[in-house]
Every structure is written in structure tokens, then in C-alpha cells.
Design a protein around this motif. Structure first.
Motif, PDB file in Angstrom:
ATOM      1  N   THR A  20       0.801  -1.003   0.091  1.00  0.00           N
ATOM      2  CA  THR A  20       0.202   0.370   0.039  1.00  0.00           C
ATOM      3  C   THR A  20       0.805   1.231   0.044  1.00  0.00           C
ATOM      4  OG1 THR A  20      -1.752  -1.234   1.682  1.00  0.00           O
ATOM      5  CG2 THR A  20      -1.762   1.011   1.085  1.00  0.00           C
ATOM      6  N   SER A  21       0.651   1.668  -0.966  1.00  0.00           N
ATOM      7  CA  SER A  21       2.012   2.759  -1.256  1.00  0.00           C
ATOM      8  C   SER A  21       1.051   3.927  -0.680  1.00  0.00           C
ATOM      9  CB  SER A  21       2.690   2.925  -2.893  1.00  0.00           C
ATOM     10  OG  SER A  21       1.549   3.006  -3.678  1.00  0.00           O
ATOM     11  N   GLY A  22       2.635   4.795  -0.805  1.00  0.00           N
ATOM     12  CA  GLY A  22       1.869   6.762  -0.653  1.00  0.00           C
ATOM     13  C   GLY A  22       1.710   6.865   1.519  1.00  0.00           C
ATOM     14  N   SER A  23       1.308   8.260   1.294  1.00  0.00           N
ATOM     15  CA  SER A  23       0.961   8.419   2.616  1.00  0.00           C
ATOM     16  C   SER A  23      -0.730   9.329   2.824  1.00  0.00           C
ATOM     17  CB  SER A  23       1.840   9.345   3.001  1.00  0.00           C
ATOM     18  OG  SER A  23       3.152   9.476   3.067  1.00  0.00           O
ATOM     19  N   ARG A  24      -1.168   8.461   4.179  1.00  0.00           N
ATOM     20  CA  ARG A  24      -2.427   9.316   4.287  1.00  0.00           C
ATOM     21  C   ARG A  24      -2.683   8.580   5.389  1.00  0.00           C
ATOM     22  NH1 ARG A  24      -1.986   2.908   4.489  1.00  0.00           N
ATOM     23  NH2 ARG A  24      -3.053   2.470   5.744  1.00  0.00           N
ATOM     24  N   ILE A  25      -4.198   9.280   5.718  1.00  0.00           N
ATOM     25  CA  ILE A  25      -4.846   9.367   6.867  1.00  0.00           C
ATOM     26  C   ILE A  25      -6.012   8.526   7.307  1.00  0.00           C
ATOM     27  CG2 ILE A  25      -6.261  11.267   6.402  1.00  0.00           C
ATOM     28  CD1 ILE A  25      -5.417  12.100   9.608  1.00  0.00           C
ATOM     29  N   ASP A  26      -6.148   7.416   8.247  1.00  0.00           N
ATOM     30  CA  ASP A  26      -6.995   7.672   8.383  1.00  0.00           C
ATOM     31  C   ASP A  26      -8.451   7.744  10.063  1.00  0.00           C
ATOM     32  OD1 ASP A  26      -5.895   5.609   6.307  1.00  0.00           O
ATOM     33  OD2 ASP A  26      -5.220   4.132   8.218  1.00  0.00           O
ATOM     34  N   TYR A  27      -9.994   7.852   9.568  1.00  0.00           N
ATOM     35  CA  TYR A  27      -9.979   8.271  10.942  1.00  0.00           C
ATOM     36  C   TYR A  27     -11.499   7.125  11.174  1.00  0.00           C
ATOM     37  CZ  TYR A  27     -11.331  10.729   6.281  1.00  0.00           C
ATOM     38  OH  TYR A  27     -11.807  11.317   5.683  1.00  0.00           O
ATOM     39  N   ALA A  28     -11.264   7.172  11.980  1.00  0.00           N
ATOM     40  CA  ALA A  28     -12.729   6.710  12.300  1.00  0.00           C
ATOM     41  C   ALA A  28     -13.759   6.627  13.963  1.00  0.00           C
ATOM     42  CB  ALA A  28     -12.841   4.578  12.656  1.00  0.00           C
ATOM     43  N   LEU A  29     -14.901   6.438  13.751  1.00  0.00           N
ATOM     44  CA  LEU A  29     -15.664   6.385  15.619  1.00  0.00           C
ATOM     45  C   LEU A  29     -16.285   5.467  15.739  1.00  0.00           C
ATOM     46  CD1 LEU A  29     -16.556   8.537  17.396  1.00  0.00           C
ATOM     47  CD2 LEU A  29     -18.731   8.959  15.484  1.00  0.00           C
ATOM     48  N   ARG A  30     -15.579   5.023  16.818  1.00  0.00           N
ATOM     49  CA  ARG A  30     -16.398   3.972  17.615  1.00  0.00           C
ATOM     50  C   ARG A  30     -17.333   4.267  18.587  1.00  0.00           C
ATOM     51  NH1 ARG A  30     -12.829  -1.275  17.327  1.00  0.00           N
ATOM     52  NH2 ARG A  30     -11.681  -0.144  17.739  1.00  0.00           N
ATOM     53  N   SER A  31     -17.921   3.502  18.630  1.00  0.00           N
ATOM     54  CA  SER A  31     -19.539   3.514  19.905  1.00  0.00           C
ATOM     55  C   SER A  31     -20.037   2.073  19.903  1.00  0.00           C
ATOM     56  CB  SER A  31     -20.246   4.609  19.011  1.00  0.00           C
ATOM     57  OG  SER A  31     -21.582   4.328  20.291  1.00  0.00           O
ATOM     58  N   GLY A  32     -19.839   2.803  21.463  1.00  0.00           N
ATOM     59  CA  GLY A  32     -20.721   0.813  21.838  1.00  0.00           C
ATOM     60  C   GLY A  32     -21.984   0.759  22.962  1.00  0.00           C
TER      61      GLY A  32
END
Length: 718
Positions: free
Chosen positions: A523-535
């Protein structure tokens, strides 16, 4: 009185006497053959006869005799028992009668009005029984049944029973033999045989005929198979089954199993003389076809083991046509692997036979060798942990790209939790590969190519879970952000893609450094991953979880194909919902939404409910045409299974796999079955439907039957 008895019976008995209200006293004399306990005891010294009355228990060797009255003749070693007599055998069998005369350590003699409860709950009864010195019970006017008696009216006939003029229970050969036998079902005679024989309940396995296969297929005609099981010894056995199809020919199935001190082998093979086809047209001839599946595994020492798995079919459609297997790909593997501590190493060789119509056998690869080494280190003092994944691979084809690869992946990860509860995970990964490929499709002249790759990645993931108590539940709210840095490119055309072709973007790989499962693609390149978890989590174990996330690539080009959801800078939106309010209930929903239109690109729904009398499983998947470049048209399918226990003995089950795709809606597989099963009888009928077509495989409806009487066999479809 006790002193005189002990002098007379010393070395012969251990005696316990209870007279009137005086408590019983047990006298233990070592190595004596008889232990006698009773409420009252008398002894005739002239005749050498001991008479015990009231709650008598006599233990001689491995047998225990209980009765109201027992007379023991010391001179001829004979025991006579009367009144509520019970004899407990060393096998767990219990004999009941009103009168018995036994000798030779309670092994030989005769019994009036015998009633026997066998170790598994089966019952034997006879007007009179003789027990011989060669360990046989010979019974006159006897009856046998493994069925339980009716609780409301025990005098009613059991579900089925065998009556015979003479029954012989051979305790050495472990056989029950009948002469002039009649089988009754619900008290009504249904079958007579001058001679019958079956194993007694203590037998685990034995040579003999097994329940035959019986059914009907609209494509193959009437189906009959008769298996025979042969036991060579405690470590080897063989099962063979000739099967006849009235419209197509015959198939011979067989299985050979053997255990060794350090391993085992299991061979399943078939041979058929059946109609031949060219495509979907019959040639009018018959020919030989077959298949083999040989598995073996052997322990070399405490670290290493070796094994093999050979699978092969003579024809692409042969196994599915005769319902001998449903695999799309047959795998042959030869391997050696070792486990020690946190280390794992293996050397494999793979060969595949692809049975799908869409593939060409010349394109199927041969992998030899494929060597692996995996290591995970102990956590360091600062919490960091290292890992190593190394592999060597050589892959060849009859036609197409050949590849040689050496790969080493070094990983490091360190989690940290701040005083305020924030969670930081720092990880890095360095992958180094060397490739030699020939006949590359991407090369202009299909020339050989040698290339190497060094691909580093580093990532930081931040999580900040917020929790709150409310009654008996805990509520969680957690934002997650990850940043991954890596170079651009690193997937040149000179590197063939063999192990990273299948990819699905979802919540499971949203925060992974390299999102591919294999190593041929990174998986090339640079990135930002974001998520919201609720439970929401209940104290009783129930929970509901929700996660939704997205990724943004701010540097480099995409390494993923169009339609994957990651081919543009801003990815599609992925999410998952899981609901488990209790152990019996399970619901999950996974989705992928188009980032621009919020149109659903992939839908997966799974639902399960399990109860002691009811079970339901449901899976639904829908894939939009744009979700992958390998698909043409939308794909939609459901798979549902329902099992219901209608009563204590009756149950029903059904399963359907249905293709709902546009223009191709059809029932792929369907089954409906009804079964009756108790401790002594199993009866069932299954109706199966398949609409799959492939050359000589036509849509087919089958009706399969099974009825099995415990110990007697029956008819059973497999």
C-alpha cells in the motif's frame, strides 16, 4: 457365634453380620475371595452352607450379587439367590431375576425369568437363561430392544423389539445371536428371520455391512449404495461402497484409514464406470472416471511434523455431478512445519486442480517450494515488540508468468496509554523483496525480469475512548485517527501479483499499514485514516457496537484497482454494526458507501439465533458492479438455514442458497428435511434441489431417505 464363623471361613470370606438392631461390622481379611453382607446370617457347619437374609450383598471377584436371600454352599462353591435378585457384571450389565443358581465365581449357572439392563440402556429378557463356562448366556423365549419403555405405561411394547425362540449372548465374541426371530414395530410383527446376529452394546466398531444409501435423482435416476466396513485391527480399517445409478452407471467409493505410533493416513478414493459427455452432449459411450483424496500427517519430534494432502479428479465436473464433493479447487500439498516457542517455520509444495469452467488448466500454477518463517519477540522493557515474516517462493505455469521471490518483512509495534486514558500505538514495517520473473504479460517481449524492492512504512494511531456508566450498561465513545507514512510507487510492473489479487476494503483493514494480505503488492503513499467507534456493553455480556471510517491519501498514487473504494484520494466510507444482546442472538451488518453519492457499493448482513429448539442463520451479500473490475453486473445472494426441533424426537431443517442478481435470479442449492431420532431409531427424508448447470451437470432434484435401527443398521443417505 462370630468367632466360630471366622474360624470356619477364615481365608475364604470377609464377613459382615448385622443382627436385629446391632450395627453392621465389616471384617477385612486380605486376599479372600468373598465379601458377604446381610442383616441376618446362619451357618450349617455339617453341610458347609451359609444362609444370608435381608439386604444381602455378595461380592465374588468382579461381580456383585444382591438379593433378599442368598445360600452359599462352601463345598461345591454354589450360590443360590432368591427374591429381588440383581447381579452386576464387570461390563456394567445388570441382570435381574427372582431366582438364580450360580457357581464358579458367579459366572456359571441358570436364571429364571431373566431381565437384563445392558451398559447402554438396552434390555434383554427371557423366560429362562443358562450361563455357560465359555461366557455365553443362552436364553429361551427371549426379547431384545434398545428402546426406552414408555414412562406412562412401562407394560406397553417398545418402539421396536426382537423376539426369538432362542437368543445367545456371546460375551467373548460380543455378539447377540437370534434363532427364529421376529421383529416387532409398535408391537406389530413386521419381519421374520430364521437367523440374525448383531454386535452387543459394548462393541465400538466391527467388520460388516453398514446402512445402505437409497434415493432418487431426476438426473441420475434411482440411487442405491451398499457400504461394507472391514476392520483389520485396532489401527486399520477399510470401507468400500458400490453405488448404482439407474440412468448413468455405477461408482465405487472407498476409504482406508490407518494410525501409526506417530501419525496417520486417510485415503478416500472413487472409481466410476459412467456415461461420457462432450460438453453437455452425451457420446453414448461409457468410460472410467475417478478421484482420490489422500491425507497424512506424521510427528517427527517435539518440534517438527510432516504431512501431505493429495486431491485429484479425472474430470472437471465428475465430483459435483455425482455429489461426491462440492469443491471448486482441489489442493495437493506436501509440507514440513515446526513450532517452537514464538517461532514457526514451514516448507510447502502446492499443486492445484481448478474445477471452475472459467479457468484454463494451463494457467494454474505449481508452487514448489514455498518456505515460511515467522517470529514474534517477547515485549521489551518499554513495551515494544518486534516481528519477522520471511518467505521464499518458486511458482511456475504451463502457460503464463513464472515467478521466483524472496521476501523479508520486519515489524515493530509499541502501544502506550497516557495518564488521561489516550492510547497511542507507534508501529513500523520494512519489507524487502527480490523477484525473478519470466514471461511477464506486462513486458513488451515477455522477457525475463529481475527486480528488488525496499519498502518502509511507519504509522501512529491515536485512540481516546470515553466511557460512561448508566444502570447496568457501559457506554463507549471512541474517536480513532491514524497516520501512515510511506514512499510512493513500489509496485512496478516487473513484480507479478500472485498473492494479492483478492482485496476487499472494509473496517478490518482500515488502519492496517499494508492493506494487502500478501506481499506481492504494498500500500504505497501516505494517508490519514479516521473512524468513530461507539458501543453499549451490558454487565450480563450483551453488547452493541458501531464503527464507521474513511481514509484520505495525501501523498502518492493509489495501488488499488478502480472500484476497490481506495482508487481515489478520498476513499469510500466503510462501516460495521454488531449487535449481541445475548448469547443466542447475533446480528452483524457491514457496508461500503460511495464517498460522493453515498450509494451502497457493498452490503453484507449476517443474522443468527440459537435456541435449544430453534436455530436460524441468515447471510445476505450485495455487491455493486462498480465495486470491482472483475465483476460484470451486480451480485446479490442470500444463504439461509433453519433448524427446528418440533418435539422431543422430531426435527426439521432447511437451507437455501439463492442468487438474486439481475437477470440471473435462481436457486443455487436448496434442501428440506424431516427427521425422527430417538435412542434406538433414526428416520428421515431429505429433498434437495440444485439449479446449477455446467456441461454435463443439469438442474436436479433428489429425494434421499434414511432409516437406521440401533445395532441392526438400516438405510442411510450420505
Amino acid at each position: 457365634m462370630p468367632t466360630a464363623l471366622l474360624r470356619t471361613l477364615a481365608g475364604l470370606m470377609m464377613l459382615l453380620v448385622t443382627a436385629h438392631s446391632v450395627p453392621a461390622q465389616e471384617i477385612d481379611v486380605e486376599n479372600t475371595p468373598v465379601l458377604l453382607q446381610a442383616d441376618e446370617l446362619t451357618y450349617n457347619e455339617d453341610l458347609g452352607i451359609v444362609t444370608a437374609r435381608g439386604n444381602v450383598e455378595l461380592n465374588q471377584g468382579p461381580r456383585l450379587l444382591m438379593a433378599d436371600t442368598v445360600t452359599y454352599n462352601q463345598r461345591d462353591n454354589t450360590v443360590t439367590a432368591s427374591g429381588n435378585v440383581s447381579l452386576l457384571e464387570p461390563t456394567g450389565e445388570v441382570l435381574f431375576t427372582d431366582y438364580a443358581e450360580l457357581h464358579d465365581h458367579l459366572k456359571v449357572g441358570f436364571i429364571e425369568n431373566l431381565r437384563a439392563l445392558m451398559a447402554d440402556g438396552s434390555r434383554l429378557a427371557a423366560n429362562r437363561a443358562r450361563r455357560t463356562a465359555d461366557s455365553k448366556k443362552i436364553m429361551d423365549r427371549g426379547v431384545f430392544s434398545p428402546c426406552n419403555l414408555c414412562k406412562e405405561d412401562p407394560r406397553r411394547a417398545p418402539l421396536w423389539q426382537l423376539k426369538a425362540v432362542k437368543i445367545v449372548h456371546d460375551e467373548v465374541a460380543k455378539d447377540i445371536i437370534y434363532e427364529d426371530a421376529t421383529m416387532e414395530f409398535l408391537g406389530v410383527p413386521i419381519m421374520y428371520s430364521p437367523y440374525m446376529r448383531h454386535p452387543d452394546p459394548t462393541v465400538d466398531r466391527r467388520s460388516g455391512l453398514l446402512a445402505p444409501t437409497l434415493g432418487y435423482s431426476g438426473d441420475l435416476g434411482a440411487i442405491y449404495g451398499q457400504p461394507y466396513h472391514y476392520v483389520f485391527d485396532a489401527s486399520r480399517d477399510l470401507t468400500i461402497e458400490p453405488m448404482v445409478f439407474s440412468s448413468e452407471g455405477s461408482v465405487l467409493r472407498g476409504q482406508y484409514r490407518q494410525r501409526f505410533s506417530r501419525g496417520q493416513i486417510d485415503l478416500r478414493a472413487t472409481s466410476a464406470y459412467v456415461d461420457q459427455y462432450e460438453g453437455s452432449e452425451s457420446t453414448g459411450d461409457q468410460g472410467i472416471e475417478g478421484s482420490a483424496d489422500l491425507e497424512g500427517q506424521f510427528s517427527l519430534d517435539r518440534t517438527w511434523r510432516a504431512g501431505f494432502d493429495f486431491e485429484q479428479s479425472s474430470d472437471r465436473t465428475y465430483l459435483k455431478r455425482f455429489r461426491l464433493g462440492h469443491e471448486d479447487v482441489l489442493t495437493t500439498r506436501l509440507y514440513t512445519e515446526g513450532f517452537r516457542g514464538r517461532n514457526y517455520a514451514a516448507i510447502n509444495a502446492y499443486k492445484w486442480q481448478d474445477l471452475r469452467a472459467s479457468t484454463d488448466p494451463d494457467d494454474t500454477p505449481l508452487v514448489m517450494p514455498f518456505a515460511q518463517y515467522n517470529f514474534i519477540a517477547e515485549p521489551a522493557s518499554d513495551g515494544g515488540r518486534s516481528s519477522i515474516d520471511a518467505s521464499l517462493l518458486a511458482l511456475t505455469r504451463e502457460r503464463g508468468t513464472d515467478s521466483r521471490r524472496a521476501s523479508l518483512v520486519y515489524g515493530w509495534k509499541r502501544p502506550h496509554t497516557t495518564a488521561s486514558g489516550q492510547m497511542l500505538t507507534v508501529e513500523s514495517r520494512v519489507q524487502s523483496d527480490g523477484y525473478f520473473a519470466s514471461d511477464l504479460d506486462t513486458a513488451a517481449d515477455n522477457s525475463d525480469e529481475t527486480t528488488a524492492r525496499l519498502f518502509p512504512q511507519v504509522g501512529v494511531k491515536w485512540q481516546y475512548p470515553w466511557a460512561r456508566r448508566s444502570g447496568t450498561t457501559t457506554q463507549l465513545f471512541e474517536p480513532i485517527v491514524g497516520i501512515v507514512g510511506g514512499p510512493n510507487g513500489s509496485n512496478p510492473d516487473e513484480i507479478p501479483n500472485e498473492d494479492s489479487r483478492s482485496f476487499e476494503f472494509d473496517t478490518t483493514n482500515l488502519f492496517r499499514l499494508n492493506r494487502y494480505e500478501g506481499v506481492d503488492r504494498v500500500t504505497s503513499g501516505s494517508r490519514i485514516d479516521y473512524a468513530l467507534r461507539s458501543g453499549v456493553y451490558g454487565d450480563a455480556g450483551g453488547s452493541t457496537e458501531f464503527l464507521i471510517g474513511q481514509s484520505y491519501r495525501f501523498y502518492g498514487d493509489s495501488s488499488f484497482e478502480k472500484g476497490s473504494g481506495l482508487d481515489e484520494e478520498l476513499s469510500d466510507i466503510v462501516g460495521a454494526i454488531t449487535v449481541r444482546p445475548r448469547d443466542q442472538f447475533d446480528f452483524s451488518y457491514r457496508f461500503r458507501l460511495d464517498k460522493d453519492s453515498a450509494e451502497v457499493r457493498r452490503n453484507e448482513v449476517g443474522f443468527g439465533y440459537h435456541h435449544s429448539r430453534f436455530a436460524f442463520l441468515f447471510d445476505y451479500i450485495a455487491i455493486d458492479e462498480a465495486a470491482s473490475s472483475d465483476l460484470t453486473g451486480d451480485r446479490e445472494q442470500i444463504d439461509a438455514t433453519l433448524n427446528v426441533r418440533l418435539s422431543e424426537y422430531w426435527s426439521t431443517g432447511m437451507n437455501i442458497v439463492h442468487d438474486l442478481s439481475d437477470g440471473d435470479s435462481r436457486l443455487l442449492r436448496g434442501r428440506l428435511g424431516l427427521t425422527y431420532s430417538d435412542e434406538c431409531l433414526t428416520f428421515g427424508v431429505d429433498v434437495e434441489r440444485s439449479d446449477i448447470e455446467d456441461e454435463d451437470i443439469e438442474p436436479d432434484t433428489r429425494v434421499m431417505f434414511r432409516i437406521a435401527f440401533k445395532y441392526l443398521g438400516g438405510v442411510e443417505s450420505r
